[in-house]
Design a protein around this motif. Structure first.
Motif, short mmCIF file in Angstrom:
data_model
loop_
_atom_site.label_atom_id
_atom_site.label_comp_id
_atom_site.label_asym_id
_atom_site.label_seq_id
_atom_site.Cartn_x
_atom_site.Cartn_y
_atom_site.Cartn_z
N UNK A 108 0.85 -1.19 0.00
CA UNK A 108 0.00 0.00 0.00
C UNK A 108 0.88 1.24 0.00
N UNK A 109 0.56 2.21 -0.85
CA UNK A 109 1.28 3.47 -0.89
C UNK A 109 0.95 4.27 0.36
N UNK A 110 1.97 4.79 1.02
CA UNK A 110 1.78 5.59 2.22
C UNK A 110 2.41 6.96 2.04
N UNK A 111 1.67 7.99 2.43
CA UNK A 111 2.11 9.36 2.32
C UNK A 111 1.98 10.03 3.67
N UNK A 112 2.94 10.88 4.00
CA UNK A 112 2.92 11.59 5.27
C UNK A 112 3.45 13.00 5.09
N UNK A 113 2.59 14.00 5.32
CA UNK A 113 2.97 15.40 5.16
C UNK A 113 3.60 15.95 6.43
N UNK A 114 4.43 16.97 6.25
CA UNK A 114 5.01 17.69 7.36
C UNK A 114 5.42 19.08 6.88
N UNK A 115 5.72 19.96 7.81
CA UNK A 115 6.22 21.28 7.47
C UNK A 115 5.22 22.40 7.58
N UNK A 116 3.97 22.09 7.88
CA UNK A 116 2.97 23.12 8.03
C UNK A 116 3.23 23.96 9.27
N UNK A 117 2.56 25.10 9.34
CA UNK A 117 2.73 25.98 10.47
C UNK A 117 2.06 27.31 10.23
N UNK A 118 2.38 28.27 11.07
CA UNK A 118 1.81 29.62 10.97
C UNK A 118 2.88 30.60 10.52
N UNK A 119 2.54 31.40 9.51
CA UNK A 119 3.45 32.42 9.00
C UNK A 119 2.67 33.69 8.72
N UNK A 120 3.39 34.79 8.60
CA UNK A 120 2.77 36.05 8.24
C UNK A 120 2.71 36.19 6.73
N UNK A 121 1.75 36.99 6.26
CA UNK A 121 1.62 37.24 4.83
C UNK A 121 2.94 37.71 4.25
N UNK A 122 3.29 37.16 3.08
CA UNK A 122 4.55 37.49 2.44
C UNK A 122 5.66 36.53 2.79
N UNK A 123 5.44 35.69 3.76
CA UNK A 123 6.44 34.74 4.18
C UNK A 123 6.48 33.50 3.30
#
Length: 122
Positions: free
Chosen positions: A1-16
């Motif tokens: 089975x293909x498995x995918x796992x995301x990471x790296x999300x977060x909170x940033x200010x506009x323009x970032x």
């Protein structure tokens, strides 16, 4: 089975900027379509960027010139580089994969990660 796992999300200010990563394992097919989708509060899920097995990329008009989809040489990691972020980019971002039959930002793919949240403040 293909498995995918995301990471790296977060909170940033506009323009970032922000870089999302998706680890890929358990490949079932020789050639894959890979894509990033997002779902904003109160909105339908939409395709953001896609990458086919020949390296062809497609982007939603709303992110062209700001987002870049890429994959490492070993094809173990899918990346979405996001620059000049806007509040309207706030969403849950998902990576997706499927056999490279039809690959674009409109086709709903078979395999999905759990998502990673991106919040852009004004």
């Amino acid at each position: 089975q293909v498995q995918l796992a995301e990471s790296g999300g977060g909170s940033v200010q506009a323009g970032g900027s922000l870089r999302l990563s998706c680890t890929v394992s358990g490949y079932r097919y020789r050639r894959y379509c890979m894509a990033w989708w997002r779902e904003a509060p109160g909105k339908d899920r939409e395709g953001v960027a896609s990458l086919n097995s020949n390296g062809f990329r497609e982007y939603a008009d709303s992110v062209k010139g700001r987002f870049t989809i890429s994959q490492d040489d070993a094809k173990n990691t899918l990346t979405l580089e996001m620059n000049s972020l806007k509040p309207e980019d706030t969403a849950m971002y998902y990576c997706a994969a499927d056999r490279d039959y039809i690959c674009n930002i409109r086709r709903t793919l078979e395999y999905w990660g759990q998502g990673t949240e991106v919040t852009v403040s004004s």
